[in-house]
Scaffold this motif. Sequence first.
Motif, PDB file in Angstrom:
ATOM      1  N   SER A   1       0.828  -1.207   0.000  1.00 55.77           N
ATOM      2  CA  SER A   1       0.000   0.000   0.000  1.00 55.77           C
ATOM      3  C   SER A   1       0.859   1.253   0.000  1.00 55.77           C
ATOM      4  CB  SER A   1      -0.955   0.002   1.187  1.00 55.77           C
ATOM      5  OG  SER A   1      -0.235  -0.030   2.396  1.00 55.77           O
ATOM      6  N   THR A   2       1.998   1.207   0.674  1.00 57.98           N
ATOM      7  CA  THR A   2       2.914   2.350   0.690  1.00 57.98           C
ATOM      8  C   THR A   2       3.485   2.577  -0.695  1.00 57.98           C
ATOM      9  OG1 THR A   2       3.488   1.910   2.991  1.00 57.98           O
ATOM     10  CG2 THR A   2       5.024   3.267   1.722  1.00 57.98           C
TER      11      THR A   2
ATOM     12  N   VAL B   1       0.752   4.118  -2.917  1.00 55.75           N
ATOM     13  CA  VAL B   1       0.531   5.531  -2.629  1.00 55.75           C
ATOM     14  C   VAL B   1       1.666   6.375  -3.191  1.00 55.75           C
ATOM     15  CG1 VAL B   1       0.437   7.236  -0.766  1.00 55.75           C
ATOM     16  CG2 VAL B   1      -0.940   5.169  -0.622  1.00 55.75           C
TER      17      VAL B   1
ATOM     18  N   SER C   1       1.467   6.558  -6.944  1.00 57.53           N
ATOM     19  CA  SER C   1       0.351   7.419  -7.332  1.00 57.53           C
ATOM     20  C   SER C   1       0.721   8.889  -7.171  1.00 57.53           C
ATOM     21  CB  SER C   1      -0.885   7.112  -6.489  1.00 57.53           C
ATOM     22  OG  SER C   1      -1.297   5.790  -6.686  1.00 57.53           O
ATOM     23  N   ASP C   2       1.412   9.206  -6.080  1.00 56.85           N
ATOM     24  CA  ASP C   2       1.856  10.585  -5.870  1.00 56.85           C
ATOM     25  C   ASP C   2       2.815  11.032  -6.964  1.00 56.85           C
ATOM     26  OD1 ASP C   2       0.334  10.683  -3.587  1.00 56.85           O
ATOM     27  OD2 ASP C   2       2.022  10.550  -2.198  1.00 56.85           O
TER      28      ASP C   2
ATOM     29  N   TYR D   1      -7.436  14.295  -6.528  1.00 59.70           N
ATOM     30  CA  TYR D   1      -6.483  13.345  -5.947  1.00 59.70           C
ATOM     31  C   TYR D   1      -5.712  14.011  -4.803  1.00 59.70           C
ATOM     32  CZ  TYR D   1      -2.504  10.275  -5.357  1.00 59.70           C
ATOM     33  OH  TYR D   1      -1.564   9.466  -4.807  1.00 59.70           O
TER      34      TYR D   1
ATOM     35  N   ARG E   1      -5.751  12.824  -0.936  1.00 64.73           N
ATOM     36  CA  ARG E   1      -4.493  12.440  -0.258  1.00 64.73           C
ATOM     37  C   ARG E   1      -4.281  13.274   0.994  1.00 64.73           C
ATOM     38  NH1 ARG E   1      -1.530   9.603   0.862  1.00 64.73           N
ATOM     39  NH2 ARG E   1       0.491  10.344   0.216  1.00 64.73           N
TER      40      ARG E   1
ATOM     41  N   SER F   1      -6.638  12.084   3.627  1.00 66.03           N
ATOM     42  CA  SER F   1      -6.183  10.794   4.145  1.00 66.03           C
ATOM     43  C   SER F   1      -5.017  10.977   5.113  1.00 66.03           C
ATOM     44  CB  SER F   1      -5.763   9.898   2.976  1.00 66.03           C
ATOM     45  OG  SER F   1      -5.222   8.693   3.439  1.00 66.03           O
TER      46      SER F   1
ATOM     47  N   ASP G   1      -5.101   9.982   9.026  1.00 63.54           N
ATOM     48  CA  ASP G   1      -4.117   9.063   9.600  1.00 63.54           C
ATOM     49  C   ASP G   1      -3.406   9.706  10.791  1.00 63.54           C
ATOM     50  OD1 ASP G   1      -4.810   7.224   7.692  1.00 63.54           O
ATOM     51  OD2 ASP G   1      -3.005   7.521   6.470  1.00 63.54           O
TER      52      ASP G   1
END
Length: 85
Positions: free
Chosen positions: A11-12, A15, A18-19, A50, A54, A57, A61
Amino acid sequence: MTRPSTPPAASTILVLSSDILATRAGELLDQLACGSWAPAQKLREALQCYSEVRLGSAVKDASDDPQTLNDPGPAPITQRSAHHG
């Protein structure tokens, strides 16, 4: 001295990739200076969405685990840091 490395979670990696993709797409749009071309406007809107998701999110977190703001833990070992030790 060689430290064992643990690869980052999938998942890291997702992400981060995607960034990077979003950043590069934004840079290309800026370089092309597409003006009012409809597909470019839609892509700009998608990139803005997006970025907002982000940010939301990241804030969520951080609020779920405020300790991560103060102590994010050790940085993962990368190929470059492994070579430069």
